[in-house]
Motif scaffolding. Structure first.
Motif, PDB file in Angstrom:
ATOM      1  N   ARG A 185       0.949  -1.203  -0.017  1.00 20.56           N
ATOM      2  CA  ARG A 185       0.162  -0.030   0.099  1.00 20.56           C
ATOM      3  C   ARG A 185       0.838   1.283  -0.097  1.00 20.56           C
ATOM      4  NH1 ARG A 185      -5.031   0.237   0.768  1.00 20.56           N
ATOM      5  NH2 ARG A 185      -5.263  -1.875   1.652  1.00 20.56           N
ATOM      6  N   ASN A 186       1.936   1.203   0.867  1.00 19.55           N
ATOM      7  CA  ASN A 186       2.701   2.314   0.830  1.00 19.55           C
ATOM      8  C   ASN A 186       3.683   2.592  -0.333  1.00 19.55           C
ATOM      9  OD1 ASN A 186       1.906   3.151   3.331  1.00 19.55           O
ATOM     10  ND2 ASN A 186       3.541   2.227   4.543  1.00 19.55           N
ATOM     11  N   ALA A 187       3.962   1.433  -0.832  1.00 20.16           N
ATOM     12  CA  ALA A 187       4.828   1.198  -2.128  1.00 20.16           C
ATOM     13  C   ALA A 187       4.080   2.001  -3.400  1.00 20.16           C
ATOM     14  CB  ALA A 187       5.106  -0.050  -2.810  1.00 20.16           C
ATOM     15  N   ILE A 188       2.712   1.874  -3.192  1.00 22.32           N
ATOM     16  CA  ILE A 188       1.957   2.446  -4.438  1.00 22.32           C
ATOM     17  C   ILE A 188       2.016   3.819  -3.999  1.00 22.32           C
ATOM     18  CG2 ILE A 188      -0.195   2.730  -5.289  1.00 22.32           C
ATOM     19  CD1 ILE A 188      -0.767  -0.121  -4.664  1.00 22.32           C
ATOM     20  N   ASP A 189       1.852   4.360  -3.038  1.00 28.39           N
ATOM     21  CA  ASP A 189       1.924   5.933  -2.719  1.00 28.39           C
ATOM     22  C   ASP A 189       3.083   6.182  -3.068  1.00 28.39           C
ATOM     23  OD1 ASP A 189      -0.798   5.636  -1.595  1.00 28.39           O
ATOM     24  OD2 ASP A 189       0.053   5.585   0.422  1.00 28.39           O
ATOM     25  N   ALA A 190       4.163   5.486  -3.258  1.00 29.33           N
ATOM     26  CA  ALA A 190       5.692   6.121  -3.182  1.00 29.33           C
ATOM     27  C   ALA A 190       6.021   6.250  -4.618  1.00 29.33           C
ATOM     28  CB  ALA A 190       6.722   5.028  -2.706  1.00 29.33           C
ATOM     29  N   VAL A 191       4.990   5.888  -5.623  1.00 28.93           N
ATOM     30  CA  VAL A 191       5.179   6.030  -7.129  1.00 28.93           C
ATOM     31  C   VAL A 191       4.638   7.541  -7.313  1.00 28.93           C
ATOM     32  CG1 VAL A 191       4.522   5.399  -9.077  1.00 28.93           C
ATOM     33  CG2 VAL A 191       4.476   3.737  -7.481  1.00 28.93           C
ATOM     34  N   THR A 192       5.724   8.526  -7.044  1.00 23.27           N
ATOM     35  CA  THR A 192       5.468   9.987  -7.362  1.00 23.27           C
ATOM     36  C   THR A 192       6.489  10.275  -8.341  1.00 23.27           C
ATOM     37  OG1 THR A 192       7.204  10.470  -5.957  1.00 23.27           O
ATOM     38  CG2 THR A 192       4.978  10.260  -4.811  1.00 23.27           C
ATOM     39  N   PHE A 193       6.165  11.553  -9.248  1.00 23.47           N
ATOM     40  CA  PHE A 193       6.996  12.120 -10.219  1.00 23.47           C
ATOM     41  C   PHE A 193       8.272  12.094  -9.751  1.00 23.47           C
ATOM     42  CE2 PHE A 193       9.058  15.595 -12.242  1.00 23.47           C
ATOM     43  CZ  PHE A 193       8.703  15.487 -13.465  1.00 23.47           C
ATOM     44  N   ASN A 195      10.015  10.593  -7.037  1.00 25.79           N
ATOM     45  CA  ASN A 195      10.732   9.354  -6.947  1.00 25.79           C
ATOM     46  C   ASN A 195      10.933   8.721  -8.170  1.00 25.79           C
ATOM     47  OD1 ASN A 195      10.663   9.621  -4.133  1.00 25.79           O
ATOM     48  ND2 ASN A 195       8.488   8.398  -3.778  1.00 25.79           N
ATOM     49  N   VAL A 196      10.119   8.605  -9.210  1.00 22.58           N
ATOM     50  CA  VAL A 196      10.485   7.970 -10.545  1.00 22.58           C
ATOM     51  C   VAL A 196      11.566   8.547 -11.065  1.00 22.58           C
ATOM     52  CG1 VAL A 196       9.428   7.275 -12.520  1.00 22.58           C
ATOM     53  CG2 VAL A 196       8.034   7.018 -10.727  1.00 22.58           C
ATOM     54  N   LEU A 197      11.384   9.719 -11.217  1.00 25.61           N
ATOM     55  CA  LEU A 197      12.429  10.802 -12.021  1.00 25.61           C
ATOM     56  C   LEU A 197      14.112  10.500 -11.169  1.00 25.61           C
ATOM     57  CD1 LEU A 197      13.389  12.419 -14.099  1.00 25.61           C
ATOM     58  CD2 LEU A 197      12.613  14.465 -12.613  1.00 25.61           C
ATOM     59  N   GLN A 198      14.146  10.539  -9.837  1.00 18.32           N
ATOM     60  CA  GLN A 198      14.952  10.448  -9.103  1.00 18.32           C
ATOM     61  C   GLN A 198      15.530   8.930  -9.290  1.00 18.32           C
ATOM     62  OE1 GLN A 198      15.145   9.765  -4.730  1.00 18.32           O
ATOM     63  NE2 GLN A 198      15.860  11.829  -4.617  1.00 18.32           N
ATOM     64  N   THR A 199      14.845   7.940  -9.581  1.00 20.24           N
ATOM     65  CA  THR A 199      15.355   6.681  -9.686  1.00 20.24           C
ATOM     66  C   THR A 199      15.787   6.423 -11.058  1.00 20.24           C
ATOM     67  OG1 THR A 199      13.423   5.905  -8.202  1.00 20.24           O
ATOM     68  CG2 THR A 199      14.295   4.212  -9.746  1.00 20.24           C
ATOM     69  N   LEU A 200      15.316   7.051 -11.941  1.00 17.69           N
ATOM     70  CA  LEU A 200      15.839   7.182 -13.368  1.00 17.69           C
ATOM     71  C   LEU A 200      17.071   7.758 -13.562  1.00 17.69           C
ATOM     72  CD1 LEU A 200      12.544   7.989 -15.333  1.00 17.69           C
ATOM     73  CD2 LEU A 200      13.928   5.788 -15.173  1.00 17.69           C
TER      74      LEU A 200
END
Length: 348
Positions: A185-193, A195-200
């Motif tokens: 549930r928290n992992a879904i909330d962690a899918v933010t612009f 966080n995704v850009l930082q991962t990339l």
């Protein structure tokens, strides 16, 4: 190499000490200039388990990392960290084992940050035992978060300024995760612009150094069929695709988001043929790790990206169910040591 590599003990009630013994016994070319951060008595017990009826592997107590550079072959150097009043039984949760495992990681991480060692390879610890160990170790869900906190502390930075990501890799597939150890549930909330850009960004920078070129990054969607144009969720449209567009505008080579049930097959390298992507960015822990582990736990290596040090680990846990039997496979640990040496040479 003019600096040694440290291998942390892991949970001494699990298979960590046994696979370390097997690595030193069976892959002496790989473990050359490596030493164990741990407990001498634990390692001697592991030698008895693994080498029963064979010529035992001598365990040598060393006082500093530099001592390992003068060790004779077929010797297992151990730098004593912490202590155990009693060796814990195999296969059972134990607070003392969790505490010692954490103390070994803390020692090795700080040594790596100071530049006293070239890299650290972490044998598996048990997250429940870590929680039982008490403060400050119980603050961390696992190795990655602990190493992030230690690196931030050493640099004098807040945790937010030391972002890290987990990458699992084998010969066929590399996967980097947007989130690591948290509830779904928290992992879904962690899918933010952000966080995704930082991962990339972390993936691009780290893989560029490893490959010597910009990596081709494929991105998995969050929802089935990557949302099917918004029918099954809008995260792909509202969050993931804009992050990909921004990454490409910054000069990265990023594609997606793709359906999670096919993107890993597209990235998989087979029969010396490269996959369509060098790495897949997955949105959460199990989405990314199941495909890698299905291809073979014995081949996988965990690499922490974003740290100011080199850290790798095997792609499996403490395996309490087989601890003490001597049958654990050391292949993933041996590969983790190989990768650590490769990354160290790149950084050097």
């Amino acid at each position: 190499m003019n600096k040694p590599i440290a291998i942390t003990l892991g949970d001494c009630a699990g298979i960590g000490p046994e696979i370390i013994v097997k690595a030193f016994r069976d892959a002496s070319d790989v473990t050359q200039n490596c030493f164990v951060v741990g407990d001498v008595a634990t390692m001697r017990r592991a030698v008895q388990v693994v080498c029963a009826g064979q010529v035992p592997l001598p365990v040598a107590l060393i006082q500093s990392p530099a001592d390992v550079l003068n060790m004779p072959p077929r010797c297992l150097p151990v730098l004593q960290v912490g202590s155990l009043a009693v060796l814990p039984p195999f296969g059972l949760l134990n607070a003392s084992a969790g505490r010692l495992a954490a103390e070994c990681v803390v020692w090795a991480a700080r040594a790596a940050l100071r530049g006293d060692i070239a890299a650290l390879v972490t044998a598996p610890l048990n997250k429940e035992a870590l929680a039982l160990a008490g403060q400050p170790h119980s603050n961390y869900p696992g190795h990655t978060e602990m190493l992030q906190a230690l690196a931030a502390e050493f640099a004098g930075k807040p945790l937010s300024e030391m972002p890290v990501r987990m990458m699992l890799a084998n010969d066929e597939l590399r996967v980097v995760l947007v989130s690591i150890h948290m509830t779904l549930r928290n992992a879904i909330d962690a899918v933010t612009f952000d966080n995704v850009l930082q991962t990339l960004r972390i993936t691009h920078e780290s893989l560029s150094a490893m490959l010597g070129r910009a990596p081709r990054i494929g991105v998995a969607g969050l929802n089935p069929h990557a949302g099917e144009g918004g029918l099954f969720g809008r995260e792909e449209i509202d969050i993931i695709a804009p992050a990909i567009a921004q990454a490409n505008a910054m000069g990265m080579l990023v594609s997606g988001p793709f359906a999670p049930d096919t993107v890993f097959m597209r990235a998989r390298a087979k029969q010396d043929q490269p996959g369509e992507f060098d790495v897949v960015v997955a949105m959460y822990h199990d989405q990314g790790l199941i495909p890698v582990k299905y291809l073979g736990v014995e081949k996988g290596v965990n690499v922490t990206l974003g740290l100011p040090l080199v850290r790798t680990s095997p792609d499996h846990g403490t395996a309490f169910d087989i601890a003490g039997t001597g049958c654990a496979d050391a292949a993933s640990l041996i590969e983790a040591i190989r990768v650590a040496k490769q990354l160290t040479s790149l950084n050097g």
